[in-house]
Design an enzyme around this catalytic site. Structure first.
Site, PDB file in Angstrom:
ATOM      1  N   TYR A 183     -14.941   4.501   7.483  1.00  0.00           N
ATOM      2  CA  TYR A 183     -15.412   3.177   7.054  1.00  0.00           C
ATOM      3  C   TYR A 183     -16.887   2.933   7.345  1.00  0.00           C
ATOM      4  O   TYR A 183     -17.257   1.865   7.826  1.00  0.00           O
ATOM      5  CB  TYR A 183     -14.537   2.082   7.670  1.00  0.00           C
ATOM      6  CG  TYR A 183     -13.202   1.961   6.963  1.00  0.00           C
ATOM      7  CD1 TYR A 183     -13.111   1.289   5.743  1.00  0.00           C
ATOM      8  CD2 TYR A 183     -12.048   2.536   7.483  1.00  0.00           C
ATOM      9  CE1 TYR A 183     -11.902   1.186   5.073  1.00  0.00           C
ATOM     10  CE2 TYR A 183     -10.833   2.444   6.822  1.00  0.00           C
ATOM     11  CZ  TYR A 183     -10.767   1.763   5.618  1.00  0.00           C
ATOM     12  OH  TYR A 183      -9.575   1.669   4.958  1.00  0.00           O
TER      13      TYR A 183
ATOM     14  N   HIS B 155       0.857  -1.193   0.000  1.00  0.00           N
ATOM     15  CA  HIS B 155       0.000   0.000   0.000  1.00  0.00           C
ATOM     16  C   HIS B 155       0.888   1.237   0.000  1.00  0.00           C
ATOM     17  O   HIS B 155       1.845   1.312   0.762  1.00  0.00           O
ATOM     18  CB  HIS B 155      -0.882  -0.023   1.260  1.00  0.00           C
ATOM     19  CG  HIS B 155      -1.948   1.014   1.259  1.00  0.00           C
ATOM     20  ND1 HIS B 155      -1.697   2.336   1.520  1.00  0.00           N
ATOM     21  CD2 HIS B 155      -3.273   0.920   1.003  1.00  0.00           C
ATOM     22  CE1 HIS B 155      -2.833   3.019   1.436  1.00  0.00           C
ATOM     23  NE2 HIS B 155      -3.803   2.183   1.121  1.00  0.00           N
TER      24      HIS B 155
ATOM     25  N   ASP C 111     -12.792   3.193  -1.118  1.00  0.00           N
ATOM     26  CA  ASP C 111     -11.970   3.415   0.069  1.00  0.00           C
ATOM     27  C   ASP C 111     -12.738   4.306   1.017  1.00  0.00           C
ATOM     28  O   ASP C 111     -13.967   4.365   0.948  1.00  0.00           O
ATOM     29  CB  ASP C 111     -10.624   3.987  -0.356  1.00  0.00           C
ATOM     30  CG  ASP C 111      -9.519   3.655   0.628  1.00  0.00           C
ATOM     31  OD1 ASP C 111      -9.801   3.068   1.662  1.00  0.00           O
ATOM     32  OD2 ASP C 111      -8.362   3.993   0.349  1.00  0.00           O
ATOM     33  N   HIS C 112     -12.028   4.995   1.875  1.00  0.00           N
ATOM     34  CA  HIS C 112     -12.699   5.815   2.891  1.00  0.00           C
ATOM     35  C   HIS C 112     -13.843   6.620   2.294  1.00  0.00           C
ATOM     36  O   HIS C 112     -13.729   7.142   1.199  1.00  0.00           O
ATOM     37  CB  HIS C 112     -11.739   6.842   3.496  1.00  0.00           C
ATOM     38  CG  HIS C 112     -10.472   6.242   3.963  1.00  0.00           C
ATOM     39  ND1 HIS C 112      -9.396   6.983   4.341  1.00  0.00           N
ATOM     40  CD2 HIS C 112     -10.106   4.960   4.118  1.00  0.00           C
ATOM     41  CE1 HIS C 112      -8.421   6.206   4.708  1.00  0.00           C
ATOM     42  NE2 HIS C 112      -8.821   4.965   4.577  1.00  0.00           N
TER      43      HIS C 112
HETATM   44  C1  DNO Z   1      -6.469   3.029   5.437  1.00  0.00           C
HETATM   45  C2  DNO Z   1      -6.006   1.851   4.711  1.00  0.00           C
HETATM   46  C3  DNO Z   1      -4.655   1.452   5.225  1.00  0.00           C
HETATM   47  C4  DNO Z   1      -4.257   0.119   4.658  1.00  0.00           C
HETATM   48  C5  DNO Z   1      -2.933  -0.339   5.161  1.00  0.00           C
HETATM   49  C6  DNO Z   1      -2.529  -1.642   4.521  1.00  0.00           C
HETATM   50  O1  DNO Z   1      -7.586   3.115   5.741  1.00  0.00           O
HETATM   51  O2  DNO Z   1      -6.040   2.028   3.364  1.00  0.00           O
HETATM   52  O3  DNO Z   1      -4.733   1.376   6.605  1.00  0.00           O
HETATM   53  O4  DNO Z   1      -5.187  -0.830   5.052  1.00  0.00           O
HETATM   54  O5  DNO Z   1      -1.969   0.609   4.916  1.00  0.00           O
HETATM   55  O6  DNO Z   1      -1.510  -2.183   5.265  1.00  0.00           O
END
Ligand code: DNO
Length: 363
Positions: free
Chosen positions: A330, A206, A316-317
């Site tokens: 989330y 990531h 994502d978020h």
């Molecule tokens: C944030 C995520 C990161 C991701 C980690 C993977 O919300 O995108 O915390 O899960 O970096 O290790």
């Protein structure tokens, strides 16, 4: 593309799998064993428990996120051998249940960093915010406290236990340069990638979030040049990238569509979200829609489509909307809206391209 959704487990998430099931087109759950500290082996027993929960609702468990790396590996200490051995054991255990992708990161001390978990947007929703000037003055310990106290859930990467050894960690990283971190990453990858490859698993790092040094700590997975370097550390399809549009998108110089064009065969997993950048370097997470932020989400989906992307992808978020009480970033609602936006783009691309280019059809 295969749509997936991150979920933190029974009792550790405000959302039920039954509700996730009602979001159109979600095939799999991105999961993790959040109660196992970094460096310890994920046992087959615990893995099977998670597998049963997820599969009971008809989802697959192909993608695991946050198999965290012990700091001793990132620091390159002799004790890393033990932790790398444990990581290898975890990879082998995950392979026994058919896991295909492991998303991990190599950020020293902290995972993602923000200064406010619920900054109000103009529409009354709230979202994660990063304020440059605040970071300059804040003591990292204070930030851990703020972040862990502001959430009813343990935030991955921000566990309150960190407070205990934070000072020591900062001290240990004092002389670790970016080049040292590259060496330590290479050492780690040279050991684990062959095992992942043998077990049919793709490691997908990531990007650093945000993609620049914070609190003086080195950060290296930040831009196209460094992504190229990372992929070259071990030339294997099992040494890959999690394409995170929100992390990379904080730096206006990052051309994410171009990164996809160049490296799509090494991207098994994508996190798609938008951020709005301000001129002073601050940024806030917005809805997924292209016009709401600074990142061209439509262009990114088109680049994935043109690359005939068949990997996994998750929203994502999201913002916190409609009074939802959830983990910061989330929630169910805004991520579900995000998914529908992403599907909307994808479906219309499929339809247009099939008509115009007789394209064989993407999933
Ligand atoms: C944030 C995520 C990161 C991701 C980690 C993977 O919300 O995108 O915390 O899960 O970096 O290790």
């Amino acid at each position: 593309m295969k749509m997936v959704f991150r979920w933190f487990g029974v009792g550790n998430d405000s959302i039920s799998l039954e509700h996730v099931k009602q979001i159109p087109g979600v095939e799999g759950i991105v999961w993790a064993l959040h109660d196992i500290p970094a460096g310890e082996v994920w046992t087959i027993e615990k893995i099977n428990e998670a597998k049963q929960q997820v599969e009971s609702q008809g989802f697959h468990i192909d993608v695991v996120e946050s198999v965290n790396i012990h700091e001793d590996i990132k620091l390159g200490l002799p004790s890393r051998e033990k932790y790398i051995d444990n990581y290898i054991k975890t990879i082998e255990n995950l392979a026994t249940v058919g896991v295909k992708v492991i998303c991990y990161n190599f950020m020293p001390v902290f995972d993602w960093v923000r200064t406010n978990l619920s900054k109000e947007l103009e529409d009354g929703s709230t979202a994660l915010f990063f304020e440059n000037s605040k970071i300059a003055d804040i003591d990292p310990k204070e930030l851990v406290q703020t972040i862990s106290l502001n959430s009813d859930f343990t935030m991955p990467g921000w566990e309150p236990e960190r407070l205990v050894y934070l000072t020591k960690l900062f001290d240990q990283y004092k002389d670790v340069t970016e080049e040292d971190l590259w060496d330590h990453l290479q050492y780690f990858l040279e050991r684990v990638v062959p095992v992942a490859e043998k077990n049919g698993i793709k490691m997908a790092i990531h990007p650093d979030d945000p993609p620049f040094s914070v609190f003086g700590l080195p950060r290296i997975i930040t831009n196209e040049i460094n992504i190229k370097r990372l992929l070259g550390l071990v030339e294997s399809p099992s040494n890959g990238l999690t394409l995170c549009s929100g992390s990379l998108g904080v730096n206006p110089d990052n051309n994410i569509s171009e990164i996809i064009r160049k490296f799509s065969d090494r991207i098994p997993f994508a996190h798609i979200r938008n951020v709005k950048r301000y001129e002073n370097g601050d940024f806030i997470e917005t809805s997924h829609r292209t016009t709401d932020g600074s990142v061209d989400i439509h262009g990114i989906m088109e680049a994935l489509y043109n690359a005939q992307y068949t990997g996994y992808l998750r929203p994502d978020h999201g913002r916190h909307i409609w009074d939802e009480k959830c983990r910061p970033g989330y929630g169910l609602y805004d991520r579900a809206l995000g998914i529908m936006y992403l599907w909307g783009i994808w479906d219309s691309l499929c339809r247009t391209k099939v008509k115009t280019e007789n394209y064989a059809g993407a999933k």
